[in-house]
Design an enzyme around this catalytic site. Structure first.
Site, mmCIF file in Angstrom:
data_model
loop_
_atom_site.group_PDB
_atom_site.id
_atom_site.type_symbol
_atom_site.label_atom_id
_atom_site.label_comp_id
_atom_site.label_asym_id
_atom_site.label_seq_id
_atom_site.Cartn_x
_atom_site.Cartn_y
_atom_site.Cartn_z
ATOM 1 N N GLY A 13 0.825 -1.206 0.000
ATOM 2 C CA GLY A 13 0.000 0.000 0.000
ATOM 3 C C GLY A 13 0.862 1.260 0.000
ATOM 4 O O GLY A 13 2.093 1.202 -0.057
ATOM 5 N N VAL A 60 -4.046 -10.987 6.326
ATOM 6 C CA VAL A 60 -3.661 -11.018 7.747
ATOM 7 C C VAL A 60 -4.856 -11.274 8.672
ATOM 8 O O VAL A 60 -4.662 -11.516 9.863
ATOM 9 C CB VAL A 60 -2.921 -9.728 8.215
ATOM 10 C CG1 VAL A 60 -1.667 -9.494 7.424
ATOM 11 C CG2 VAL A 60 -3.808 -8.520 8.168
ATOM 12 N N TYR A 148 -14.844 1.567 9.694
ATOM 13 C CA TYR A 148 -13.408 1.874 9.781
ATOM 14 C C TYR A 148 -13.061 2.415 11.158
ATOM 15 O O TYR A 148 -12.147 1.919 11.833
ATOM 16 C CB TYR A 148 -13.068 2.906 8.703
ATOM 17 C CG TYR A 148 -11.612 3.316 8.630
ATOM 18 C CD1 TYR A 148 -10.635 2.406 8.217
ATOM 19 C CD2 TYR A 148 -11.218 4.621 8.944
ATOM 20 C CE1 TYR A 148 -9.297 2.793 8.125
ATOM 21 C CE2 TYR A 148 -9.892 5.007 8.844
ATOM 22 C CZ TYR A 148 -8.934 4.095 8.440
ATOM 23 O OH TYR A 148 -7.614 4.487 8.348
ATOM 24 N N TYR A 162 -3.107 -6.334 25.086
ATOM 25 C CA TYR A 162 -1.921 -7.200 24.942
ATOM 26 C C TYR A 162 -0.729 -6.618 25.695
ATOM 27 O O TYR A 162 0.099 -7.349 26.225
ATOM 28 C CB TYR A 162 -1.574 -7.417 23.451
ATOM 29 C CG TYR A 162 -2.128 -8.714 22.940
ATOM 30 C CD1 TYR A 162 -3.504 -8.865 22.736
ATOM 31 C CD2 TYR A 162 -1.308 -9.814 22.689
ATOM 32 C CE1 TYR A 162 -4.038 -10.060 22.289
ATOM 33 C CE2 TYR A 162 -1.831 -11.010 22.246
ATOM 34 C CZ TYR A 162 -3.188 -11.130 22.046
ATOM 35 O OH TYR A 162 -3.703 -12.321 21.622
#
Ligand code: NAD
Length: 321
Positions: A13, A60, A148, A162
């Site tokens: 991209g 992904v 989005y 995380y």
């Protein structure tokens, strides 16, 4: 010498390809990953001959397997312009959620540091101006842009989780409008739209009365900010963008002056949920990263215009994918 290894998702991209170039230049072994849903291999074809570079054609949002060591991950895969994410809303939600989860899992498994690409869109149609990182945003979750904006908000929450619960080294960059070579002329955003219209000899379309503002950051400045953030020890979100704000009407006038087109400005109705103002507060980036944008809009636009002009003429007329 064994090189540090970095995985860059969204490598084909606009931003991903510039990141690949930067990390190659810094001496990394770069593993690019992309499913080419909005990207273009031509953005990275110059890297294919390098031993330092490898490419995985992969989605992904599905399980990611990368053999060997990984030191860094930059998760940039995601449709980024409204024209794309309105056409592929589910994939957009998936790459922000499942794709981010996969990347974080990989970072945990490999002991890698991960930086995720968030966006100024998480501020929605902001009620404070300019936007600093303390502002929580004003997003309509069920509006057309919700797919989005909410994917990116979820991405930030998951990344922070995380960090907190698994001790993964995470970084979050909130990217504001960025432009430069390798943008797509037909991606629907104001800057390529205006330049494309000027190149084709069409009038320039401004939505609404054009008083809505944007601030545009040149890609080289953005990449520098991202590199510094990745190498910093700061895990809270950081805005990276250019605070030099301009109304879309004035911006269209600048493009008319730059391109020398004899066309005029025409107005069309505003799209739903179009943000009225956008300007980053970059105090945090200044303090923590010692970063400020260096390229003026005048210089950046000139380089970008030359890039678009140099494309084969049929590219000027291409419809979105
Ligand atoms: P882009 O569309 O040029 O690049 C995105 C890349 O991701 C494309 O090559 C696309 O094929 C790939 N991709 C999308 N879904 C994928 C998936 N499921 N698996 C693998 N690859 C996938 O967009 P960009 O402008 O380079 O944006 C890159 C990142 O930066 C995005 O995450 C975007 O949200 C973020 N961002 C960009 C801007 C900007 O101004 N360009 C602003 C804010 C945030």
């Amino acid at each position: 010498m064994s090189r540090k290894r970095v995985l860059i998702t969204g490598a084909a991209g606009f931003l991903g390809s510039h990141l690949c170039d930067r990390f190659i230049k810094e001496g990394f072994h770069v593993i690019g990953m992309d499913n080419l849903i909005t990207g273009d291999l031509r953005n990275i074809e110059h890297l294919f001959k390098l031993e330092q570079f490898e490419f995985y054609h992969h989605d992904v949002s599905k399980f990611i397997h990368v053999p060997g060591e990984l030191h860094y991950i930059l998760h940039f895969a995601s449709p980024a312009s409204p024209i794309d994410y309105l056409k592929i809303p589910i994939q957009t939600l998936k790459v922000g959620s499942l794709g981010t989860h996969n990347c974080l899992g990989l970072a945990k498994a490999k002991g890698a540091r991960i930086l995720v690409a968030s966006t100024s869109e998480i501020y929605g149609d902001p009620l404070v101006h300019p936007q600093n990182e303390e502002y929580w945003g004003n997003v309509n979750p069920v509006g057309p842009r919700g797919v989005y904006d909410e994917a990116k908000r979820f991405q930030e929450a998951m990344t922070m989780a995380y960090h907190t619960f698994h001790g993964v080294e995470t970084r979050i960059v909130r990217i504001f409008n960025t432009y430069g070579p390798r943008m797509r002329l037909n991606d629907g955003r104001a800057l390529p739209a205006f330049i494309g219209q000027a190149l084709r000899g069409e009038d320039l379309t401004v939505f609404g009365d054009g008083s809505q503002t944007r601030s545009f950051c040149f890609v080289d400045d953005l990449i520098e900010g991202i590199y510094r953030l990745l190498m910093s020890d700061y895990h809270q979100p950081v805005n990276v963008g250019n605070p030099d704000e301009i109304s879309l009407k004035e911006f269209a006038e600048e493009i008319i002056a730059l391109t020398g087109t004899t066309q005029k400005i025409v107005h069309k109705p505003l799209p739903v949920d179009d943000p009225k103002q956008r300007q980053p507060d970059i105090t945090r980036a200044k303090e923590i990263l010692g970063w400020t944008p260096k390229v003026s809009r005048r210089e950046g636009l000139k380089v970008t215009y030359e890039y678009f002009k140099s494309l084969p003429k049929d590219e000027w007329f291409k419809q979105p994918k």
